[in-house]
Write a protein that holds these residues in place. Structure first.
Motif, mmCIF file in Angstrom:
data_model
loop_
_atom_site.group_PDB
_atom_site.id
_atom_site.type_symbol
_atom_site.label_atom_id
_atom_site.label_comp_id
_atom_site.label_asym_id
_atom_site.label_seq_id
_atom_site.Cartn_x
_atom_site.Cartn_y
_atom_site.Cartn_z
ATOM 1 N N ASP A 194 82.534 102.313 3.621
ATOM 2 C CA ASP A 194 81.723 101.137 3.898
ATOM 3 C C ASP A 194 81.198 101.194 5.335
ATOM 4 N N GLY A 195 79.894 101.046 5.500
ATOM 5 C CA GLY A 195 79.284 101.079 6.827
ATOM 6 C C GLY A 195 78.846 102.455 7.276
ATOM 7 N N VAL A 196 79.100 103.486 6.467
ATOM 8 C CA VAL A 196 78.686 104.853 6.806
ATOM 9 C C VAL A 196 77.586 105.285 5.843
ATOM 10 N N ASN A 197 76.396 105.535 6.358
ATOM 11 C CA ASN A 197 75.259 105.964 5.547
ATOM 12 C C ASN A 197 75.133 107.484 5.633
ATOM 13 N N HIS A 228 79.253 115.889 2.240
ATOM 14 C CA HIS A 228 80.037 114.937 1.449
ATOM 15 C C HIS A 228 80.819 114.045 2.406
ATOM 16 N N VAL A 229 80.735 112.743 2.178
ATOM 17 C CA VAL A 229 81.493 111.766 2.971
ATOM 18 C C VAL A 229 82.215 110.856 1.994
ATOM 19 N N TRP A 230 83.527 110.723 2.125
ATOM 20 C CA TRP A 230 84.289 109.909 1.196
ATOM 21 C C TRP A 230 85.499 109.321 1.908
ATOM 22 N N THR A 231 86.259 108.522 1.190
ATOM 23 C CA THR A 231 87.479 107.916 1.724
ATOM 24 C C THR A 231 88.660 108.365 0.885
ATOM 25 N N VAL A 232 89.629 108.987 1.526
ATOM 26 C CA VAL A 232 90.826 109.450 0.810
ATOM 27 C C VAL A 232 91.679 108.249 0.415
ATOM 28 N N THR A 233 91.922 107.372 1.380
ATOM 29 C CA THR A 233 92.627 106.118 1.161
ATOM 30 C C THR A 233 92.209 105.173 2.274
ATOM 31 N N SER A 234 92.736 103.959 2.284
ATOM 32 C CA SER A 234 92.314 102.980 3.284
ATOM 33 C C SER A 234 92.466 103.536 4.695
ATOM 34 N N PRO A 242 88.738 108.089 6.282
ATOM 35 C CA PRO A 242 87.469 108.694 5.867
ATOM 36 C C PRO A 242 87.491 110.196 6.117
ATOM 37 N N ALA A 243 86.742 110.941 5.322
ATOM 38 C CA ALA A 243 86.698 112.400 5.459
ATOM 39 C C ALA A 243 85.272 112.891 5.241
ATOM 40 N N LEU A 244 84.985 114.064 5.791
ATOM 41 C CA LEU A 244 83.641 114.640 5.684
ATOM 42 C C LEU A 244 83.733 116.152 5.585
ATOM 43 N N HIS A 260 83.315 111.600 15.286
ATOM 44 C CA HIS A 260 84.396 110.692 15.699
ATOM 45 C C HIS A 260 83.847 109.484 16.452
ATOM 46 N N GLN A 261 82.993 109.746 17.438
ATOM 47 C CA GLN A 261 82.505 108.680 18.305
ATOM 48 C C GLN A 261 81.556 107.729 17.577
ATOM 49 N N ARG A 262 80.641 108.276 16.795
ATOM 50 C CA ARG A 262 79.582 107.445 16.198
ATOM 51 C C ARG A 262 79.964 106.863 14.846
ATOM 52 N N PHE A 263 80.692 107.644 14.038
ATOM 53 C CA PHE A 263 80.979 107.199 12.667
ATOM 54 C C PHE A 263 82.471 106.990 12.401
ATOM 55 N N HIS A 264 83.324 107.232 13.392
ATOM 56 C CA HIS A 264 84.773 107.027 13.274
ATOM 57 C C HIS A 264 85.371 107.880 12.152
ATOM 58 N N ILE A 265 84.854 109.101 12.009
ATOM 59 C CA ILE A 265 85.374 110.048 11.026
ATOM 60 C C ILE A 265 86.132 111.139 11.780
ATOM 61 N N ASP A 266 87.438 111.232 11.549
ATOM 62 C CA ASP A 266 88.263 112.194 12.271
ATOM 63 C C ASP A 266 88.615 113.424 11.435
ATOM 64 N N HIS A 267 88.645 113.263 10.112
ATOM 65 C CA HIS A 267 89.009 114.397 9.253
ATOM 66 C C HIS A 267 87.713 115.085 8.809
#
Length: 298
Positions: free
Chosen positions: A214-217, A238-244, A247-249, A273-280
């Motif tokens: 949610d919030g990631v385009n 691919h951008v998805w959520t493993v669990t709450s 997020p992963a990419l 990490h900085q812009r979309f808060h995706i660490d994995h």
């Protein structure tokens, strides 16, 4: 190591809060079933049924939390982290089943209203408000960024609102003798439950069907990667959520000839990490002509 230790303390505290709320709800639910039958109140019985799902939701949440904490091994490379999402989905489905039953029973009682002990309904509902307020406070102290915990919290919060409606209905029946108020209160409970079911099933469905967080385009993510000075293209994004909160990419990125693949990979990981808060992130970075750099996971 410090992060893992802190996370363990957080999980233990969350389990204690949920267990305390579960014990409180079970004790009150048992009393409410007896009183609801004695008062002939569908509003109280619907509240008791709702509390049963509350208890089930919390018990399921506790089981799911233990499963999600299991380390990744063997074929389960992400561990059992999706267990909490399945728990949230089950919570939503129980809401749907209860909504169907209480709507049916409430409509039947609107057509043929029974005698209802309004004073007993009113007093029990006031006690229910207090019990659910304490339970909601306990669960609110847990980590509600977890969809699993949020599902249990929504159960309790809806039950709190339901008891308010039931208390009002009990007062109306007590003071005026208008028995249909009890059925109307049950319909209010059903409406609240339907709203909560929609939210839980929507959020759980997004994760189970691997929609973008949610919030990631994904279009914006792709544009941000391509905007890097050394990047010439991005494929298989691919951008998805493993669990709450996880997020992963993954993506295949090409860079201009002579570009430093490793530097680009590090800079893109920092950007994500900085812009979309995706660490994995898993980025396969290659040169355009085909001089491959190996896959690196960050």
């Amino acid at each position: 190591m410090g992060h893992g230790h802190g996370h363990g303390h957080r999980a233990d505290a969350d389990r204690r809060y949920l267990a305390a709320a579960l014990a409180l709800l079970l004790a009150f639910m048992a009393a409410e079933v007896v009183i609801g039958i004695a008062a002939n109140s569908i509003a109280l019985i619907s509240d008791a049924g709702h509390m049963l799902t509350d208890a089930g939701a919390i018990a399921l949440a506790l089981v799911a939390m233990r499963m999600a904490a299991r380390p990744a091994r063997g074929a389960y490379t992400f561990g059992w982290k999706r267990a909490e999402i399945l728990s949230a989905a089950v919570n939503g489905l129980t809401f749907v089943a209860l909504v169907a039953y209480f709507v049916y029973e409430s409509v039947r009682r609107l057509i043929e209203p029974p005698e209802v002990a309004g004073a007993l309904v009113f007093g029990t509902a006031l006690a229910g408000i207090a019990v659910n307020a304490v339970a909601a406070w306990l669960i609110a102290r847990a980590d509600r960024s977890s969809l699993n915990v949020e599902g249990a919290f929504q159960h309790i919060l809806n039950d709190l609102y339901a008891f308010v409606a039931t208390a009002i209905a009990g007062a109306v029946v007590w003071l005026t003798g208008w028995g249909r108020a009890d059925a109307i209160a049950a319909l209010v409970v059903a409406a609240l439950m339907a709203k909560a079911a929609y939210g839980l099933l929507r959020d759980a469905g997004r994760i189970l069907f691997e929609a973008a967080p949610d919030g990631v385009n994904p279009t914006e993510v792709s544009a941000a990667i391509i905007a890097h000075a050394s990047v010439t293209g991005v494929e298989d994004l691919h951008v998805w959520t493993v669990t709450s909160g996880f997020p992963a990419l993954s993506a295949h990125v090409t860079v201009m000839p002579g570009g430093d693949c490793h530097r680009v990979r590090r800079e893109l990981a920092e950007l994500l990490h900085q812009r979309f808060h995706i660490d994995h992130t898993t980025l396969q970075v290659d040169h355009v002509p085909g001089t491959a750099c190996h896959m690196i996971t960050g």
